[in-house]
Design a protein around this motif. Structure first.
Motif, short mmCIF file in Angstrom:
data_model
loop_
_atom_site.label_atom_id
_atom_site.label_comp_id
_atom_site.label_asym_id
_atom_site.label_seq_id
_atom_site.Cartn_x
_atom_site.Cartn_y
_atom_site.Cartn_z
N TYR A 1 -31.64 0.67 -32.91
CA TYR A 1 -32.26 -0.64 -32.74
C TYR A 1 -33.25 -0.61 -31.58
O TYR A 1 -32.99 0.00 -30.54
CB TYR A 1 -31.19 -1.70 -32.48
CG TYR A 1 -31.75 -3.10 -32.39
CD1 TYR A 1 -32.26 -3.72 -33.53
CD2 TYR A 1 -31.78 -3.80 -31.19
CE1 TYR A 1 -32.77 -5.01 -33.46
CE2 TYR A 1 -32.30 -5.08 -31.12
CZ TYR A 1 -32.79 -5.67 -32.26
OH TYR A 1 -33.31 -6.93 -32.20
N HIS B 1 -24.61 -4.82 -36.86
CA HIS B 1 -25.50 -4.84 -35.71
C HIS B 1 -25.20 -3.69 -34.74
O HIS B 1 -24.09 -3.14 -34.74
CB HIS B 1 -25.42 -6.19 -34.98
CG HIS B 1 -24.15 -6.40 -34.21
ND1 HIS B 1 -23.09 -7.13 -34.70
CD2 HIS B 1 -23.77 -5.99 -32.97
CE1 HIS B 1 -22.12 -7.16 -33.81
NE2 HIS B 1 -22.51 -6.47 -32.74
N PRO B 2 -26.18 -3.30 -33.93
CA PRO B 2 -25.96 -2.19 -32.99
C PRO B 2 -24.85 -2.52 -32.00
O PRO B 2 -24.75 -3.65 -31.49
CB PRO B 2 -27.31 -2.04 -32.29
CG PRO B 2 -28.00 -3.36 -32.49
CD PRO B 2 -27.53 -3.87 -33.80
N HIS C 1 -34.85 -8.52 -36.53
CA HIS C 1 -34.62 -7.32 -37.32
C HIS C 1 -35.83 -6.40 -37.23
O HIS C 1 -36.96 -6.80 -37.47
CB HIS C 1 -34.36 -7.70 -38.78
CG HIS C 1 -33.03 -8.33 -39.00
ND1 HIS C 1 -31.88 -7.61 -39.23
CD2 HIS C 1 -32.65 -9.64 -38.98
CE1 HIS C 1 -30.85 -8.43 -39.36
NE2 HIS C 1 -31.29 -9.67 -39.21
N ASP C 2 -35.54 -5.12 -36.89
CA ASP C 2 -36.60 -4.12 -36.82
C ASP C 2 -36.52 -3.13 -37.98
O ASP C 2 -37.19 -2.10 -37.97
CB ASP C 2 -36.56 -3.39 -35.48
CG ASP C 2 -35.32 -2.51 -35.31
OD1 ASP C 2 -34.38 -2.63 -36.13
OD2 ASP C 2 -35.29 -1.71 -34.37
N GLN D 1 -27.81 0.67 -35.67
CA GLN D 1 -27.46 -0.38 -36.61
C GLN D 1 -27.29 0.26 -37.98
O GLN D 1 -27.70 1.41 -38.20
CB GLN D 1 -28.54 -1.45 -36.66
CG GLN D 1 -29.90 -0.91 -37.06
CD GLN D 1 -31.04 -1.84 -36.76
OE1 GLN D 1 -30.97 -3.05 -37.03
NE2 GLN D 1 -32.11 -1.31 -36.20
N ASP E 1 -39.19 0.46 -41.59
CA ASP E 1 -39.16 -0.03 -40.21
C ASP E 1 -40.23 -1.10 -40.05
O ASP E 1 -41.34 -0.96 -40.56
CB ASP E 1 -39.37 1.12 -39.21
CG ASP E 1 -40.59 1.96 -39.54
OD1 ASP E 1 -40.77 2.33 -40.72
OD2 ASP E 1 -41.40 2.24 -38.64
N THR F 1 -30.52 -9.92 -30.36
CA THR F 1 -30.05 -8.90 -31.29
C THR F 1 -29.50 -9.59 -32.54
O THR F 1 -28.79 -10.60 -32.44
CB THR F 1 -28.94 -8.05 -30.64
OG1 THR F 1 -29.45 -7.46 -29.45
CG2 THR F 1 -28.45 -6.97 -31.58
#
Length: 270
Positions: A142, A118-119, A185-186, A88, A261, A150
């Motif tokens: 991600y 987004h990924p 969201h990470d 991402q 993160d 996602t």
């Protein structure tokens, strides 16, 4: 609002090579003066582009992200910017004009423009103007989580987002492009603002890794046990649990782009 970018160029032969750059087991500081032409990289799939790669995963240090400062000449860019389908992206434009396409949607971003991609997204970047395009680019793989969707891509601007002031103060706040409670969201890429005299009034220590690129202003920053003086264009890179605090100096806001993160269990194996 101002947004700093690496100066490039090359100092003349009268320069003193002794500087304030430091790499320790707990943190690193890359001053703006180290980000010169000779340390840039060219990227596969990109044309008329150079990048300062100022953070990358390092075993035993900070392992979750890479951070770039990217400069694209007029007409340059990429139709295949991201080589990792699991990655991402967060992008902050600091100068010039970016033509960003995500899927079938076209966007024009100028100074302060922000995008989350987004990924697995299909996206392209072009310099649609007559001046160099300059932007910060954060990449992270991600981490899916059971039962959590996602996140979707979006485009906004620093200028359109509020500063969320910390409890009990109007001198320390964060521009949050993502709701901290949104578990999709990470990672977060925020802009942190200290008005003159603002500070982090305790030494934070936490599991999140950090990249901090100073966009504006000056400060004294606590990194582990050391106080360092930082200013526009300096980059701080912190591993997990490195103590940190901040005291803004000068007569203008101190602002930095912050990566961290979030919202996932730590891996129990490497």
């Amino acid at each position: 609002m101002t947004y700093t970018f690496p100066p490039g160029g090359l100092p003349d032969q009268s320069g003193d090579p002794e500087g304030t750059a430091v790499f320790t087991p707990a943190y690193a500081v890359l001053p703006a003066c180290t980000m010169r032409d000779i340390v840039t990289s060219h990227l596969p799939g990109w044309t008329d582009t150079r990048a300062w790669i100022i953070a990358r995963p390092l075993t035993g240090f900070a392992e979750t992200f890479a951070q770039y400062a990217v400069e694209v000449a007029p007409g340059g860019g990429s139709d295949t910017p991201e080589p990792d389908t699991r990655a991402q992206a967060a992008i902050l434009v600091t100068g010039g004009e970016m033509t960003l396409t995500i899927g079938s949607q076209n966007h024009t971003l100028t100074s302060g423009g922000y995008a989350y991609i987004h990924p697995g997204a299909v996206w392209t970047v072009r310099n649609g103007g007559s001046a160099p395009l300059q932007f910060h680019w954060i990449r992270k793989r991600y981490e899916p989580a059971p039962g959590i969707d996602t996140p979707e891509s979006f485009v906004t601007s620093d200028r359109d987002m509020p500063v969320n002031w910390m409890p009990g103060t109007d001198k320390w706040g964060t521009t949050r492009f993502v709701d901290p409670a949104d578990l999709r969201h990470d990672m977060h890429a925020n802009i942190v603002t200290f008005l003159p005299g603002g500070r982090i009034p305790f030494a934070e220590t936490h599991v999140m890794e950090h990249g901090l690129y100073v966009l504006q202003g000056t400060a004294r920053y606590l990194l582990n046990k050391d106080w360092v003086e930082v200013g526009p264009g300096d980059f701080m890179w912190l591993r997990a649990f490195c103590p940190q605090a901040c005291i803004a100096t000068g007569d203008e806001p101190f602002r930095y782009l912050l990566y961290k993160d979030v919202n996932r269990h730590p891996r129990l194996t490497l």
